[in-house]
Design an enzyme around this catalytic site. Structure first.
Site, PDB file in Angstrom:
ATOM      1  N   ASN A  99       2.786  44.697  38.178  1.00 48.95           N
ATOM      2  CA  ASN A  99       1.803  43.621  38.023  1.00 48.95           C
ATOM      3  C   ASN A  99       1.391  43.530  36.556  1.00 48.95           C
ATOM      4  OD1 ASN A  99       0.175  41.637  39.593  1.00 48.95           O
ATOM      5  ND2 ASN A  99      -1.529  42.694  38.617  1.00 48.95           N
ATOM      6  N   VAL A 108       6.655  40.442  34.303  1.00 45.15           N
ATOM      7  CA  VAL A 108       8.022  40.083  34.691  1.00 45.15           C
ATOM      8  C   VAL A 108       8.464  38.897  33.841  1.00 45.15           C
ATOM      9  CG1 VAL A 108       9.468  39.222  36.589  1.00 45.15           C
ATOM     10  CG2 VAL A 108       7.609  40.851  37.067  1.00 45.15           C
ATOM     11  N   TYR A 135      -2.388  38.677  46.807  1.00 46.21           N
ATOM     12  CA  TYR A 135      -2.545  38.926  48.251  1.00 46.21           C
ATOM     13  C   TYR A 135      -1.228  39.370  48.876  1.00 46.21           C
ATOM     14  CZ  TYR A 135      -7.004  36.685  47.731  1.00 46.21           C
ATOM     15  OH  TYR A 135      -8.266  36.397  47.326  1.00 46.21           O
ATOM     16  N   GLY A 171       4.291  41.531  41.555  1.00 40.35           N
ATOM     17  CA  GLY A 171       3.026  40.825  41.716  1.00 40.35           C
ATOM     18  C   GLY A 171       2.122  41.533  42.711  1.00 40.35           C
ATOM     19  N   ALA A 172       0.862  41.715  42.314  1.00 42.55           N
ATOM     20  CA  ALA A 172      -0.107  42.409  43.189  1.00 42.55           C
ATOM     21  C   ALA A 172      -1.251  41.481  43.564  1.00 42.55           C
ATOM     22  CB  ALA A 172      -0.625  43.673  42.508  1.00 42.55           C
ATOM     23  N   GLU A 191     -14.439  23.277  46.121  1.00 42.55           N
ATOM     24  CA  GLU A 191     -15.149  24.568  46.071  1.00 42.55           C
ATOM     25  C   GLU A 191     -15.734  24.806  44.675  1.00 42.55           C
ATOM     26  OE1 GLU A 191     -12.592  27.698  47.724  1.00 42.55           O
ATOM     27  OE2 GLU A 191     -13.731  27.454  49.574  1.00 42.55           O
TER      28      GLU A 191
HETATM   29  P1  FAD Z   1      -1.498  35.430  43.784  1.00 44.91           P
HETATM   30  O1  FAD Z   1      -2.704  35.760  44.549  1.00 44.91           O
HETATM   31  O2  FAD Z   1      -1.555  34.340  42.771  1.00 44.91           O
HETATM   32  O3  FAD Z   1      -0.961  36.764  43.079  1.00 44.91           O
HETATM   33  C1  FAD Z   1       0.086  36.781  42.157  1.00 44.91           C
HETATM   34  C2  FAD Z   1       0.036  38.085  41.383  1.00 44.91           C
HETATM   35  O4  FAD Z   1       1.174  38.149  40.528  1.00 44.91           O
HETATM   36  C3  FAD Z   1      -1.193  38.221  40.492  1.00 44.91           C
HETATM   37  O5  FAD Z   1      -1.699  39.524  40.572  1.00 44.91           O
HETATM   38  C4  FAD Z   1      -0.643  37.937  39.095  1.00 44.91           C
HETATM   39  O6  FAD Z   1      -1.361  38.591  38.066  1.00 44.91           O
HETATM   40  C5  FAD Z   1       0.771  38.511  39.216  1.00 44.91           C
HETATM   41  N1  FAD Z   1       1.716  37.928  38.280  1.00 44.91           N
HETATM   42  C6  FAD Z   1       1.913  36.614  38.017  1.00 44.91           C
HETATM   43  N2  FAD Z   1       2.885  36.468  37.106  1.00 44.91           N
HETATM   44  C7  FAD Z   1       3.309  37.705  36.799  1.00 44.91           C
HETATM   45  C8  FAD Z   1       4.304  38.208  35.913  1.00 44.91           C
HETATM   46  N3  FAD Z   1       5.056  37.387  35.165  1.00 44.91           N
HETATM   47  N4  FAD Z   1       4.476  39.543  35.833  1.00 44.91           N
HETATM   48  C9  FAD Z   1       3.733  40.400  36.570  1.00 44.91           C
HETATM   49  N5  FAD Z   1       2.768  39.973  37.423  1.00 44.91           N
HETATM   50  C10 FAD Z   1       2.565  38.646  37.530  1.00 44.91           C
HETATM   51  N6  FAD Z   1      -6.433  30.488  50.202  1.00 44.91           N
HETATM   52  C11 FAD Z   1      -7.038  30.800  51.378  1.00 44.91           C
HETATM   53  O7  FAD Z   1      -6.355  31.182  52.344  1.00 44.91           O
HETATM   54  N7  FAD Z   1      -8.392  30.708  51.529  1.00 44.91           N
HETATM   55  C12 FAD Z   1      -9.204  30.351  50.518  1.00 44.91           C
HETATM   56  O8  FAD Z   1     -10.433  30.302  50.674  1.00 44.91           O
HETATM   57  C13 FAD Z   1      -8.618  30.032  49.261  1.00 44.91           C
HETATM   58  N8  FAD Z   1      -9.398  29.700  48.214  1.00 44.91           N
HETATM   59  C14 FAD Z   1      -8.818  29.457  46.995  1.00 44.91           C
HETATM   60  C15 FAD Z   1      -9.670  29.139  45.916  1.00 44.91           C
HETATM   61  C16 FAD Z   1      -9.108  28.868  44.679  1.00 44.91           C
HETATM   62  C17 FAD Z   1     -10.020  28.527  43.537  1.00 44.91           C
HETATM   63  C18 FAD Z   1      -7.692  28.919  44.499  1.00 44.91           C
HETATM   64  C19 FAD Z   1      -7.105  28.646  43.146  1.00 44.91           C
HETATM   65  C20 FAD Z   1      -6.866  29.225  45.562  1.00 44.91           C
HETATM   66  C21 FAD Z   1      -7.415  29.500  46.824  1.00 44.91           C
HETATM   67  N9  FAD Z   1      -6.616  29.817  47.933  1.00 44.91           N
HETATM   68  C22 FAD Z   1      -7.195  30.112  49.135  1.00 44.91           C
HETATM   69  C23 FAD Z   1      -5.152  29.921  47.776  1.00 44.91           C
HETATM   70  C24 FAD Z   1      -4.772  31.397  47.521  1.00 44.91           C
HETATM   71  O9  FAD Z   1      -5.551  31.919  46.464  1.00 44.91           O
HETATM   72  C25 FAD Z   1      -3.289  31.549  47.193  1.00 44.91           C
HETATM   73  O10 FAD Z   1      -2.533  30.911  48.179  1.00 44.91           O
HETATM   74  C26 FAD Z   1      -2.953  33.035  47.125  1.00 44.91           C
HETATM   75  O11 FAD Z   1      -3.588  33.621  46.023  1.00 44.91           O
HETATM   76  C27 FAD Z   1      -1.451  33.265  47.058  1.00 44.91           C
HETATM   77  O12 FAD Z   1      -1.217  34.636  47.045  1.00 44.91           O
HETATM   78  P2  FAD Z   1       0.024  35.240  46.269  1.00 44.91           P
HETATM   79  O13 FAD Z   1       0.056  36.695  46.567  1.00 44.91           O
HETATM   80  O14 FAD Z   1       1.225  34.430  46.539  1.00 44.91           O
HETATM   81  O15 FAD Z   1      -0.291  35.014  44.735  1.00 44.91           O
HETATM   82  P1  NAD Z   2      -4.148  20.642  46.459  1.00 40.38           P
HETATM   83  O1  NAD Z   2      -2.752  20.263  46.186  1.00 40.38           O
HETATM   84  O2  NAD Z   2      -4.519  21.040  47.821  1.00 40.38           O
HETATM   85  O3  NAD Z   2      -5.126  19.476  46.010  1.00 40.38           O
HETATM   86  C1  NAD Z   2      -4.910  18.757  44.818  1.00 40.38           C
HETATM   87  C2  NAD Z   2      -5.655  17.437  44.878  1.00 40.38           C
HETATM   88  O4  NAD Z   2      -5.499  16.783  43.623  1.00 40.38           O
HETATM   89  C3  NAD Z   2      -5.130  16.502  45.948  1.00 40.38           C
HETATM   90  O5  NAD Z   2      -6.215  16.032  46.711  1.00 40.38           O
HETATM   91  C4  NAD Z   2      -4.435  15.397  45.159  1.00 40.38           C
HETATM   92  O6  NAD Z   2      -4.530  14.120  45.791  1.00 40.38           O
HETATM   93  C5  NAD Z   2      -5.206  15.410  43.852  1.00 40.38           C
HETATM   94  N1  NAD Z   2      -4.440  14.919  42.701  1.00 40.38           N
HETATM   95  C6  NAD Z   2      -3.147  15.193  42.380  1.00 40.38           C
HETATM   96  N2  NAD Z   2      -2.789  14.552  41.255  1.00 40.38           N
HETATM   97  C7  NAD Z   2      -3.885  13.873  40.835  1.00 40.38           C
HETATM   98  C8  NAD Z   2      -4.153  13.039  39.707  1.00 40.38           C
HETATM   99  N3  NAD Z   2      -3.224  12.767  38.765  1.00 40.38           N
HETATM  100  N4  NAD Z   2      -5.390  12.528  39.571  1.00 40.38           N
HETATM  101  C9  NAD Z   2      -6.351  12.781  40.497  1.00 40.38           C
HETATM  102  N5  NAD Z   2      -6.151  13.556  41.585  1.00 40.38           N
HETATM  103  C10 NAD Z   2      -4.942  14.108  41.746  1.00 40.38           C
HETATM  104  O7  NAD Z   2      -4.470  21.834  45.410  1.00 40.38           O
HETATM  105  P2  NAD Z   2      -5.678  22.892  45.414  1.00 40.38           P
HETATM  106  O8  NAD Z   2      -6.955  22.254  45.811  1.00 40.38           O
HETATM  107  O9  NAD Z   2      -5.602  23.590  44.106  1.00 40.38           O
HETATM  108  O10 NAD Z   2      -5.258  23.900  46.569  1.00 40.38           O
HETATM  109  C11 NAD Z   2      -4.082  24.703  46.415  1.00 40.38           C
HETATM  110  C12 NAD Z   2      -3.831  25.487  47.693  1.00 40.38           C
HETATM  111  O11 NAD Z   2      -4.867  26.452  47.870  1.00 40.38           O
HETATM  112  C13 NAD Z   2      -3.848  24.599  48.938  1.00 40.38           C
HETATM  113  O12 NAD Z   2      -2.896  25.063  49.830  1.00 40.38           O
HETATM  114  C14 NAD Z   2      -5.224  24.827  49.523  1.00 40.38           C
HETATM  115  O13 NAD Z   2      -5.233  24.685  50.936  1.00 40.38           O
HETATM  116  C15 NAD Z   2      -5.490  26.269  49.120  1.00 40.38           C
HETATM  117  N6  NAD Z   2      -6.945  26.469  48.993  1.00 40.38           N
HETATM  118  C16 NAD Z   2      -7.609  26.781  50.138  1.00 40.38           C
HETATM  119  C17 NAD Z   2      -8.980  26.941  50.069  1.00 40.38           C
HETATM  120  C18 NAD Z   2      -9.721  27.296  51.327  1.00 40.38           C
HETATM  121  O14 NAD Z   2      -9.092  27.503  52.355  1.00 40.38           O
HETATM  122  N7  NAD Z   2     -11.028  27.396  51.281  1.00 40.38           N
HETATM  123  C19 NAD Z   2      -9.653  26.776  48.849  1.00 40.38           C
HETATM  124  C20 NAD Z   2      -8.922  26.442  47.713  1.00 40.38           C
HETATM  125  C21 NAD Z   2      -7.558  26.286  47.791  1.00 40.38           C
END
Ligand code: FAD
Ligand code: NAD
Length: 406
Positions: free
Chosen positions: A37, A81, A13, A10-11, A170
């Site tokens: 990846n 994978v 973060y 996985g590539a 967001e």
């Molecule tokens: P990922 O970033 O998900 O990377 C996984 C990698 O593995 C990907 O490149 C994927 O393609 C690869 N992969 C998956 N399955 C396979 C497979 N079977 N074979 C090969 N490769 C594979 N966190 C913050 O700290 N700040 C934020 O502002 C924030 N904003 C977010 C906004 C959104 C909309 C979302 C959804 C999440 C946000 N998060 C934020 C949470 C954050 O994105 C995740 O916690 C973070 O991406 C986790 O990093 P990771 O390396 O574990 O996985």
């Molecule tokens: P989350 O688990 O943080 O939030 C999910 C929300 O959905 C909760 O508020 C929960 O009460 C609600 N929910 C669950 N089941 C439900 C149902 N059946 N009906 C209605 N509501 C329901 O998930 P997320 O927002 O995807 O965040 C995932 C991770 O990514 C978290 O750790 C978050 O901190 C992180 N993240 C961080 C940022 C940031 O730092 N800016 C931005 C996005 C995500």
């Protein structure tokens, strides 16, 4: 003697940062490093809400892996994978298999659907560049279709976001900017477009600073978002969401052309399916970030579970913690190779900032400093840019950085 083989899966973060740091910690003679990846690019998962709403182009949120890693030092394999056979120290890929001496599992998150009927089939989720791009194209299509299909109804323009955590909020912040643009583009009266957020808890962003939560809710309401709090999504059917408010026996239905689920995440199911010890789908790693049942396996990011001893709850899965873990894993692999004691991971939170579109945001940083409005939006861009810098240095920052003024 052959060199030890380090395999990173996985590539995102966690995986990319571990790879980059390993090439700095180890010399070419110390080990062979392979990164696998699914795609030939890394994407910023933290920007997926922008790609989904269409407020940034998907190419802005991804970068070719070969442009970030040192390809003289790292063997990059583009493949999927399928399974980790830990007893054989082998990883099964779609197109082959690889063996390892040390493994780093960095396979990221999947959407958690909690068995809710119809979610997998009829709701979108932001999991990757391709799933985000599909959401954007689907919303664009609903708007493009509206004035050209005599059977179209305003319900097809409606958008429901299920879950009011950080991802959901967001995303709403981006949608309230994008929808007026789409209305202008396709000659649609903006009052026809309903955007609804359904959140099971009594408040959006449960557990976050109440003053900032109120600010975010008021801001989004002022832009037309309707909130249904204390309300759980129970079922999704094609074009409709069935939900239940606490205390009510009735199921209420909202019809919507676009339903996006942001109700939670879990670790990539490959981890559980490969027989690792798990807790809430994740590997409860030891202090040095190794799997409890296998000293040759490190786990990073959303696949790892680390308890916050103060709160007694796991740290939320974030890019911030994944990047910090990656640094420690790279150092610990070096320690293991050199027969030195490993380091214990200690998380240092730098705060949380959530965007509300391009020019507004909320956040708590430097311990207890609250930010909102443009100051918070600036901080969010600084955080996004810092993350690019950590992964790919000045080159990546200049290519993909968020420098556009408000
Ligand atoms: P990922 O970033 O998900 O990377 C996984 C990698 O593995 C990907 O490149 C994927 O393609 C690869 N992969 C998956 N399955 C396979 C497979 N079977 N074979 C090969 N490769 C594979 N966190 C913050 O700290 N700040 C934020 O502002 C924030 N904003 C977010 C906004 C959104 C909309 C979302 C959804 C999440 C946000 N998060 C934020 C949470 C954050 O994105 C995740 O916690 C973070 O991406 C986790 O990093 P990771 O390396 O574990 O996985
Ligand atoms: P989350 O688990 O943080 O939030 C999910 C929300 O959905 C909760 O508020 C929960 O009460 C609600 N929910 C669950 N089941 C439900 C149902 N059946 N009906 C209605 N509501 C329901 O998930 P997320 O927002 O995807 O965040 C995932 C991770 O990514 C978290 O750790 C978050 O901190 C992180 N993240 C961080 C940022 C940031 O730092 N800016 C931005 C996005 C995500």
């Amino acid at each position: 003697m052959s060199k030890p083989k380090i395999l990173i899966l996985g590539a995102g973060y966690g995986g990319l940062m571990t790879t980059v740091r390993l090439t700095k910690e180890l010399s070419n003679e110390d080990a062979d490093i392979t990164l696998v990846n699914k795609h030939n690019y890394h994407y910023e998962s933290t920007w997926l809400h922008e790609v989904s709403a269409g407020t940034i182009h998907h190419d802005k949120a991804r970068v070719l892996i070969k442009n970030v890693i040192n390809t003289n030092r790292v063997n990059f394999v583009q493949d999927s994978v399928r399974e980790i056979k830990k007893d054989e120290k082998k990883v099964i890929l779609k197109n082959g298999e690889l063996t390892y001496d040390y493994l780093v599992i960095a396979l990221g998150f999947e959407s958690a659907t909690f068995g809710i009927k119809g979610l997998d089939e009829y709701a979108f989720a932001m999991r990757s560049i391709n799933t985000a791009r599909r959401i954007r194209e689907h919303i664009d299509y609903q708007f493009a279709n509206y004035n050209n299909d005599k059977n179209a109804t305003p319900e097809q323009l409606a958008i429901v976001v299920g879950g009011g955590g950080f991802s959901g909020i967001e995303l709403l912040g981006e949608l309230v900017n994008r929808v007026p643009q789409l209305c202008r583009e396709y000659d649609i009266d903006p009052t026809l477009v309903k955007i609804t957020n359904v959140e099971g808890a009594p408040s959006i962003l449960p557990g976050f600073d109440p003053e900032l939560v109120t600010y975010a809710k008021n801001y989004l309401e002022s832009k037309g978002v309707q909130f249904k709090l204390n309300t759980f999504i129970k079922e999704v059917t094609p074009g409709s969401v069935k939900m239940q408010t606490k205390g009510s026996e009735e199921l209420e239905e909202i019809k919507a052309g676009t339903i996006i689920w942001t109700g939670g995440v879990k670790a990539n199911s490959i981890v559980e399916n490969s027989g690792f010890e798990t807790n809430r789908s994740k590997v409860p790693v030891k202090g040095d970030l190794r799997a409890p049942d296998d000293d040759s396996v490190f786990v990073v990011g959303d696949c790892a579970l680390i308890m916050n001893e103060e709160s007694g709850r796991p740290y939320p899965p974030t890019a911030q913690i994944a990047l910090q873990e990656a640094n420690v894993i790279a150092r610990n692999i070096k320690h293991v190779l050199k027969n030195e004691p490993t380091e214990t991971f200690v998380y240092k939170s730098k705060g949380t900032v959530a965007s509300l579109g391009h020019s507004d945001a909320i956040g708590v940083v430097f311990g207890d400093k609250k930010l909102k409005g443009k100051a918070a939006a600036t901080m969010k861009k600084v955080i996004d840019d810092r993350s690019l810098f950590l992964q790919g240095g000045v080159g990546l920052l200049l290519k993909k950085g968020k420098f556009k003024p408000f």
